[in-house]
Write a protein that holds these residues in place. Sequence first.
Motif, PDB file in Angstrom:
ATOM      1  N   CYS A 249       0.844  -1.203   0.000  1.00  0.00           N
ATOM      2  CA  CYS A 249       0.000   0.000   0.000  1.00  0.00           C
ATOM      3  C   CYS A 249       0.876   1.248   0.000  1.00  0.00           C
ATOM      4  N   ARG A 250       0.434   2.248  -0.708  1.00  0.00           N
ATOM      5  CA  ARG A 250       1.189   3.488  -0.842  1.00  0.00           C
ATOM      6  C   ARG A 250       0.284   4.549  -1.467  1.00  0.00           C
ATOM      7  N   ILE A 251       0.764   5.772  -1.512  1.00  0.00           N
ATOM      8  CA  ILE A 251      -0.009   6.850  -2.119  1.00  0.00           C
ATOM      9  C   ILE A 251       0.229   6.848  -3.624  1.00  0.00           C
ATOM     10  N   LEU A 252      -0.839   6.662  -4.374  1.00  0.00           N
ATOM     11  CA  LEU A 252      -0.735   6.637  -5.830  1.00  0.00           C
ATOM     12  C   LEU A 252      -2.139   6.816  -6.406  1.00  0.00           C
ATOM     13  N   SER A 253      -2.230   6.910  -7.698  1.00  0.00           N
ATOM     14  CA  SER A 253      -3.526   7.066  -8.350  1.00  0.00           C
ATOM     15  C   SER A 253      -4.404   5.840  -8.116  1.00  0.00           C
ATOM     16  N   TRP A 254      -5.675   6.095  -7.819  1.00  0.00           N
ATOM     17  CA  TRP A 254      -6.639   5.000  -7.667  1.00  0.00           C
ATOM     18  C   TRP A 254      -6.759   4.177  -8.941  1.00  0.00           C
ATOM     19  N   VAL A 255      -6.341   4.747 -10.065  1.00  0.00           N
ATOM     20  CA  VAL A 255      -6.411   4.036 -11.344  1.00  0.00           C
ATOM     21  C   VAL A 255      -5.558   2.769 -11.317  1.00  0.00           C
ATOM     22  N   VAL A 256      -4.449   2.786 -10.574  1.00  0.00           N
ATOM     23  CA  VAL A 256      -3.551   1.633 -10.551  1.00  0.00           C
ATOM     24  C   VAL A 256      -4.264   0.396 -10.014  1.00  0.00           C
ATOM     25  N   ASP A 257      -4.978   0.541  -8.892  1.00  0.00           N
ATOM     26  CA  ASP A 257      -5.737  -0.595  -8.354  1.00  0.00           C
ATOM     27  C   ASP A 257      -6.852  -1.019  -9.309  1.00  0.00           C
ATOM     28  N   LEU A 258      -7.566  -0.033  -9.834  1.00  0.00           N
ATOM     29  CA  LEU A 258      -8.705  -0.322 -10.715  1.00  0.00           C
ATOM     30  C   LEU A 258      -8.261  -1.093 -11.953  1.00  0.00           C
ATOM     31  N   ILE A 259      -7.231  -0.609 -12.629  1.00  0.00           N
ATOM     32  CA  ILE A 259      -6.755  -1.276 -13.839  1.00  0.00           C
ATOM     33  C   ILE A 259      -6.137  -2.633 -13.514  1.00  0.00           C
ATOM     34  N   SER A 260      -5.481  -2.745 -12.372  1.00  0.00           N
ATOM     35  CA  SER A 260      -4.877  -4.020 -11.987  1.00  0.00           C
ATOM     36  C   SER A 260      -5.917  -5.123 -11.893  1.00  0.00           C
ATOM     37  N   VAL A 261      -7.038  -4.820 -11.255  1.00  0.00           N
ATOM     38  CA  VAL A 261      -8.109  -5.825 -11.146  1.00  0.00           C
ATOM     39  C   VAL A 261      -8.611  -6.220 -12.530  1.00  0.00           C
ATOM     40  N   ILE A 262      -8.876  -5.239 -13.365  1.00  0.00           N
ATOM     41  CA  ILE A 262      -9.455  -5.509 -14.681  1.00  0.00           C
ATOM     42  C   ILE A 262      -8.470  -6.226 -15.596  1.00  0.00           C
ATOM     43  N   LEU A 263      -7.189  -5.891 -15.502  1.00  0.00           N
ATOM     44  CA  LEU A 263      -6.185  -6.535 -16.351  1.00  0.00           C
ATOM     45  C   LEU A 263      -5.921  -7.975 -15.951  1.00  0.00           C
ATOM     46  N   ILE A 264      -5.738  -8.214 -14.662  1.00  0.00           N
ATOM     47  CA  ILE A 264      -5.237  -9.504 -14.192  1.00  0.00           C
ATOM     48  C   ILE A 264      -6.348 -10.488 -13.884  1.00  0.00           C
ATOM     49  N   ILE A 313      -8.044   7.995 -16.042  1.00  0.00           N
ATOM     50  CA  ILE A 313      -7.708   6.607 -16.383  1.00  0.00           C
ATOM     51  C   ILE A 313      -6.691   6.564 -17.519  1.00  0.00           C
ATOM     52  N   LYS A 314      -6.937   7.344 -18.543  1.00  0.00           N
ATOM     53  CA  LYS A 314      -6.025   7.322 -19.688  1.00  0.00           C
ATOM     54  C   LYS A 314      -4.637   7.823 -19.304  1.00  0.00           C
ATOM     55  N   LYS A 315      -4.567   8.752 -18.367  1.00  0.00           N
ATOM     56  CA  LYS A 315      -3.283   9.320 -17.950  1.00  0.00           C
ATOM     57  C   LYS A 315      -2.491   8.354 -17.079  1.00  0.00           C
ATOM     58  N   ASP A 316      -3.169   7.634 -16.176  1.00  0.00           N
ATOM     59  CA  ASP A 316      -2.468   6.882 -15.140  1.00  0.00           C
ATOM     60  C   ASP A 316      -2.477   5.370 -15.318  1.00  0.00           C
ATOM     61  N   ALA A 317      -3.228   4.865 -16.295  1.00  0.00           N
ATOM     62  CA  ALA A 317      -3.336   3.404 -16.459  1.00  0.00           C
ATOM     63  C   ALA A 317      -1.978   2.754 -16.685  1.00  0.00           C
ATOM     64  N   ASP A 377      -4.109  -0.965 -27.332  1.00  0.00           N
ATOM     65  CA  ASP A 377      -5.364  -0.769 -28.065  1.00  0.00           C
ATOM     66  C   ASP A 377      -6.198   0.376 -27.466  1.00  0.00           C
ATOM     67  N   TYR A 378      -6.108   0.562 -26.160  1.00  0.00           N
ATOM     68  CA  TYR A 378      -6.895   1.628 -25.514  1.00  0.00           C
ATOM     69  C   TYR A 378      -6.121   2.936 -25.379  1.00  0.00           C
ATOM     70  N   GLY A 379      -4.925   2.986 -25.958  1.00  0.00           N
ATOM     71  CA  GLY A 379      -4.160   4.225 -25.982  1.00  0.00           C
ATOM     72  C   GLY A 379      -3.479   4.563 -24.674  1.00  0.00           C
ATOM     73  N   TYR A 380      -3.348   3.579 -23.769  1.00  0.00           N
ATOM     74  CA  TYR A 380      -2.762   3.865 -22.469  1.00  0.00           C
ATOM     75  C   TYR A 380      -1.236   3.994 -22.516  1.00  0.00           C
ATOM     76  N   LEU A 381      -0.622   3.524 -23.587  1.00  0.00           N
ATOM     77  CA  LEU A 381       0.833   3.632 -23.688  1.00  0.00           C
ATOM     78  C   LEU A 381       1.278   4.721 -24.665  1.00  0.00           C
ATOM     79  N   ASP A 382       0.357   5.585 -25.046  1.00  0.00           N
ATOM     80  CA  ASP A 382       0.740   6.726 -25.875  1.00  0.00           C
ATOM     81  C   ASP A 382       1.587   7.672 -25.045  1.00  0.00           C
ATOM     82  N   VAL A 383       2.829   7.835 -25.422  1.00  0.00           N
ATOM     83  CA  VAL A 383       3.767   8.628 -24.635  1.00  0.00           C
ATOM     84  C   VAL A 383       3.629  10.104 -24.973  1.00  0.00           C
TER      85      VAL A 383
END
Length: 383
Positions: A249-264, A313-317, A377-383
């Motif tokens: 546990c640590r301070i970070l975007s809530w998106v990390v937990d959300l995407i982790s569940v959906i991805l894995i 989501i798009k920024k932090d995924a 595909d969802y554009g999350y790795l667009d740098v």
Amino acid sequence: MEKHQILPKFIEKNLEKLGYTSLRATSPAPNTYCVELSPPRKVFIKCLSTTEESTKEVNFEADLYFANETIFYSQLLPHFHKLETTFHATINVPFSSVPVCLYSDSSCLILEDLFSDGYTPADINTPLNYTTTRVVLQQLARFHAYSIALHHYKPEIYQEITSKLKCIHNTTKIIFREGVNDALKLTKSSLPKNSIYIEKLSLFVFSVFQDYPPIDGVSENVVIHGDLWPNNILLKDNTDAKFVDFQGCRILSWVVDLISVILISLDKNTRDEYYSDLFECYRCAMCLKLEELNLNQKIIENTFNETNFSDKIKKDAKYALIPALAGLPLYLKPNQTLDLDIQPGVDPVLNYFRNLRAQKSMKCKNKMLEVIMHMVDYGYLDV
């Protein structure tokens, strides 16, 4: 029948402080115990060491990670419960995202035994279905909402406690870097040279560690779980979920937990069919809980309106991809015993992860490629 274990003396002393004596104990894993008590109660105990000696030599910086979990249970969680007491008149769904903690110090955690109450870990080999995923995401949103509320109402206390949480330690950084680079090698060996997936992942690997982990302090960041793979999600009858093992546990975007569940935890078909709906499920549960905690409607609207929610989501995924790629060889490790290549002078856990990557299963490889393709595909790795 599981062998009865004799509890270390310091655990017995901690139980005595609570007014209990142990009747029977089993040890499902190193330094963990399921204990039957008198007066009648069942608890789950985790400890850093089975002795009262110093833990400075524990491998994998385990003392630092255990400290995160004890800080969460002993300092942060009580303030979540105080918020619940303060706003009890408007709260419809009580806080129940984590186990009840009976005792916590720097060497020992005594928690309610969820297993005896019918909870079982989600199975990495059996993806969550749509209904169960909704239950998990609703609980996750409620958990995150209490962080946002505590930050809003008690910013000094929130800052004091969360500043103690350790973020990413040296061994973990190496595991993350090597895991992402290993995934890039897998992608290059599995896909055509001109693949967009190779291009996007290459740029991601080049740039992401320049600011990883991202700077803390953004107002909508929360205390995340940080390691939400299926084994850390306990389910009961597919109608309730709780989260365990808060070492990460640590301070970070809530998106990390959300995407982790959906991805894995989901398979591709379920994720693709219900993707937008699952995000909306989390968003609505978050807004509802923040309203119950009496947060200003303008704050809720500014942070969690549909547009800002999607932009966040798009920024932090992308930050969820790093632990996912590093962890999948462990989550989907082969059933057979690993043929360990021991490297002298190398951290044992780092060495273990290197062996896991070298011997990863075809199922693991396919899942890693699936996760990478989804992110691109969802554009999350667009740098």
